[in-house]
Design a protein around this motif. Structure first.
Motif, PDB file in Angstrom:
ATOM      1  N   GLY A 167       0.813  -1.210   0.000  1.00 18.93           N
ATOM      2  CA  GLY A 167       0.000   0.000   0.000  1.00 18.93           C
ATOM      3  C   GLY A 167       0.844   1.257   0.000  1.00 18.93           C
ATOM      4  N   GLY A 168       1.909   1.260   0.769  1.00 16.58           N
ATOM      5  CA  GLY A 168       2.813   2.416   0.809  1.00 16.58           C
ATOM      6  C   GLY A 168       3.498   2.646  -0.526  1.00 16.58           C
ATOM      7  N   PHE A 169       3.936   1.568  -1.129  1.00 14.35           N
ATOM      8  CA  PHE A 169       4.587   1.695  -2.424  1.00 14.35           C
ATOM      9  C   PHE A 169       3.605   2.090  -3.516  1.00 14.35           C
ATOM     10  CE2 PHE A 169       7.941  -1.104  -0.548  1.00 14.35           C
ATOM     11  CZ  PHE A 169       8.940  -0.146  -0.579  1.00 14.35           C
ATOM     12  N   MET A 170       2.351   1.689  -3.353  1.00 12.14           N
ATOM     13  CA  MET A 170       1.337   2.077  -4.326  1.00 12.14           C
ATOM     14  C   MET A 170       1.116   3.585  -4.266  1.00 12.14           C
ATOM     15  SD  MET A 170      -0.411   1.117  -6.795  1.00 12.14           S
ATOM     16  CE  MET A 170      -1.094  -0.490  -6.923  1.00 12.14           C
ATOM     17  N   TRP A 171       1.055   4.152  -3.056  1.00  7.90           N
ATOM     18  CA  TRP A 171       0.940   5.609  -2.912  1.00  7.90           C
ATOM     19  C   TRP A 171       2.144   6.306  -3.531  1.00  7.90           C
ATOM     20  CZ3 TRP A 171      -2.972   8.627  -1.903  1.00  7.90           C
ATOM     21  CH2 TRP A 171      -4.061   8.120  -1.226  1.00  7.90           C
ATOM     22  N   PHE A 204       4.024   5.211  -5.916  1.00  9.85           N
ATOM     23  CA  PHE A 204       3.905   5.079  -7.361  1.00  9.85           C
ATOM     24  C   PHE A 204       2.992   6.162  -7.937  1.00  9.85           C
ATOM     25  CE2 PHE A 204       1.181   3.484 -10.805  1.00  9.85           C
ATOM     26  CZ  PHE A 204       2.129   3.355 -11.806  1.00  9.85           C
ATOM     27  N   TRP A 205       1.811   6.346  -7.326  1.00 11.21           N
ATOM     28  CA  TRP A 205       0.869   7.331  -7.847  1.00 11.21           C
ATOM     29  C   TRP A 205       1.391   8.753  -7.699  1.00 11.21           C
ATOM     30  CZ3 TRP A 205      -2.392   6.000 -11.272  1.00 11.21           C
ATOM     31  CH2 TRP A 205      -2.954   4.735 -11.267  1.00 11.21           C
ATOM     32  N   ILE A 206       2.047   9.042  -6.611  1.00  9.28           N
ATOM     33  CA  ILE A 206       2.621  10.383  -6.423  1.00  9.28           C
ATOM     34  C   ILE A 206       3.692  10.645  -7.475  1.00  9.28           C
ATOM     35  CG2 ILE A 206       4.027  11.791  -4.872  1.00  9.28           C
ATOM     36  CD1 ILE A 206       2.439  10.510  -2.542  1.00  9.28           C
ATOM     37  N   LEU A 207       4.569   9.683  -7.678  1.00  7.09           N
ATOM     38  CA  LEU A 207       5.615   9.844  -8.702  1.00  7.09           C
ATOM     39  C   LEU A 207       5.015   9.972 -10.099  1.00  7.09           C
ATOM     40  CD1 LEU A 207       8.390   7.402  -7.462  1.00  7.09           C
ATOM     41  CD2 LEU A 207       8.441   9.904  -7.473  1.00  7.09           C
ATOM     42  N   LEU A 208       3.963   9.209 -10.365  1.00  7.25           N
ATOM     43  CA  LEU A 208       3.307   9.292 -11.663  1.00  7.25           C
ATOM     44  C   LEU A 208       2.729  10.689 -11.890  1.00  7.25           C
ATOM     45  CD1 LEU A 208       2.438   7.778 -14.233  1.00  7.25           C
ATOM     46  CD2 LEU A 208       0.313   7.210 -13.040  1.00  7.25           C
ATOM     47  N   ILE A 209       2.088  11.246 -10.893  1.00  7.09           N
ATOM     48  CA  ILE A 209       1.518  12.590 -11.012  1.00  7.09           C
ATOM     49  C   ILE A 209       2.621  13.627 -11.206  1.00  7.09           C
ATOM     50  CG2 ILE A 209       0.293  14.388  -9.733  1.00  7.09           C
ATOM     51  CD1 ILE A 209      -1.410  12.080  -8.517  1.00  7.09           C
ATOM     52  N   VAL A 210       3.715  13.487 -10.465  1.00  7.35           N
ATOM     53  CA  VAL A 210       4.837  14.424 -10.613  1.00  7.35           C
ATOM     54  C   VAL A 210       5.405  14.359 -12.033  1.00  7.35           C
ATOM     55  CG1 VAL A 210       7.207  14.874  -9.868  1.00  7.35           C
ATOM     56  CG2 VAL A 210       5.420  14.487  -8.167  1.00  7.35           C
ATOM     57  N   VAL A 211       5.564  13.171 -12.576  1.00 13.90           N
ATOM     58  CA  VAL A 211       6.095  13.012 -13.935  1.00 13.90           C
ATOM     59  C   VAL A 211       5.139  13.620 -14.956  1.00 13.90           C
ATOM     60  CG1 VAL A 211       6.626  11.294 -15.713  1.00 13.90           C
ATOM     61  CG2 VAL A 211       7.540  11.031 -13.407  1.00 13.90           C
ATOM     62  N   ILE A 212       3.839  13.422 -14.773  1.00 18.86           N
ATOM     63  CA  ILE A 212       2.866  13.982 -15.712  1.00 18.86           C
ATOM     64  C   ILE A 212       2.902  15.510 -15.667  1.00 18.86           C
ATOM     65  CG2 ILE A 212       0.395  14.238 -16.165  1.00 18.86           C
ATOM     66  CD1 ILE A 212       0.111  11.266 -15.368  1.00 18.86           C
ATOM     67  N   VAL A 213       2.937  16.079 -14.465  1.00 14.28           N
ATOM     68  CA  VAL A 213       3.001  17.540 -14.338  1.00 14.28           C
ATOM     69  C   VAL A 213       4.273  18.074 -14.985  1.00 14.28           C
ATOM     70  CG1 VAL A 213       3.233  19.425 -12.675  1.00 14.28           C
ATOM     71  CG2 VAL A 213       1.515  17.656 -12.308  1.00 14.28           C
ATOM     72  N   TRP A 214       5.389  17.418 -14.744  1.00 14.00           N
ATOM     73  CA  TRP A 214       6.655  17.859 -15.344  1.00 14.00           C
ATOM     74  C   TRP A 214       6.586  17.794 -16.871  1.00 14.00           C
ATOM     75  CZ3 TRP A 214      10.019  14.936 -18.347  1.00 14.00           C
ATOM     76  CH2 TRP A 214      11.201  15.571 -18.688  1.00 14.00           C
ATOM     77  N   ALA A 215       6.011  16.700 -17.408  1.00 14.06           N
ATOM     78  CA  ALA A 215       5.929  16.540 -18.862  1.00 14.06           C
ATOM     79  C   ALA A 215       5.046  17.622 -19.482  1.00 14.06           C
ATOM     80  CB  ALA A 215       5.401  15.157 -19.208  1.00 14.06           C
ATOM     81  N   VAL A 216       3.946  17.948 -18.826  1.00 14.56           N
ATOM     82  CA  VAL A 216       3.058  18.987 -19.351  1.00 14.56           C
ATOM     83  C   VAL A 216       3.758  20.339 -19.341  1.00 14.56           C
ATOM     84  CG1 VAL A 216       0.937  20.270 -18.863  1.00 14.56           C
ATOM     85  CG2 VAL A 216       0.928  17.780 -18.790  1.00 14.56           C
ATOM     86  N   LYS A 217       4.469  20.648 -18.278  1.00 13.49           N
ATOM     87  CA  LYS A 217       5.198  21.920 -18.216  1.00 13.49           C
ATOM     88  C   LYS A 217       6.302  21.973 -19.271  1.00 13.49           C
ATOM     89  CE  LYS A 217       4.548  23.500 -13.525  1.00 13.49           C
ATOM     90  NZ  LYS A 217       5.223  23.926 -12.294  1.00 13.49           N
ATOM     91  N   ALA A 218       7.015  20.874 -19.453  1.00 13.49           N
ATOM     92  CA  ALA A 218       8.104  20.841 -20.421  1.00 13.49           C
ATOM     93  C   ALA A 218       7.594  20.997 -21.848  1.00 13.49           C
ATOM     94  CB  ALA A 218       8.895  19.545 -20.281  1.00 13.49           C
ATOM     95  N   ALA A 219       6.455  20.417 -22.147  1.00 12.41           N
ATOM     96  CA  ALA A 219       5.922  20.462 -23.506  1.00 12.41           C
ATOM     97  C   ALA A 219       5.082  21.695 -23.759  1.00 12.41           C
ATOM     98  CB  ALA A 219       5.074  19.216 -23.770  1.00 12.41           C
TER      99      ALA A 219
END
Length: 73
Positions: free
Chosen positions: A11-15, A17-32
């Protein structure tokens, strides 16, 4: 067995994972989306460009003076 801690480390690793996924998506949107370096502070004015063209020899003094008057500088 049913004490609410059934997720354990999964459960901790799942959280994480989702936090890192959101951070990567936000970074990708800002970069593009618009991270160009053309902020108003770094953009050159028309007069600056004209001066550079004159300094490089692309235009002569007569053309420089005429265009400078047209620009109001």
């Amino acid at each position: 067995m049913g004490n609410g801690f059934g997720m354990g480390f999964g459960g901790g690793f799942m959280w994480l994972f989702w936090i890192l996924l959101i951070v990567v998506i936000v970074w990708a949107v800002k970069a593009a989306g618009g991270s160009s370096n053309d902020s108003p502070e770094t953009q050159k004015s028309a007069l600056d460009i004209l001066k550079e063209r004159y300094a490089r020899g692309e235009i002569d003094q007569e053309e420089f003076e005429k265009k400078r008057e047209d620009l109001g500088g």
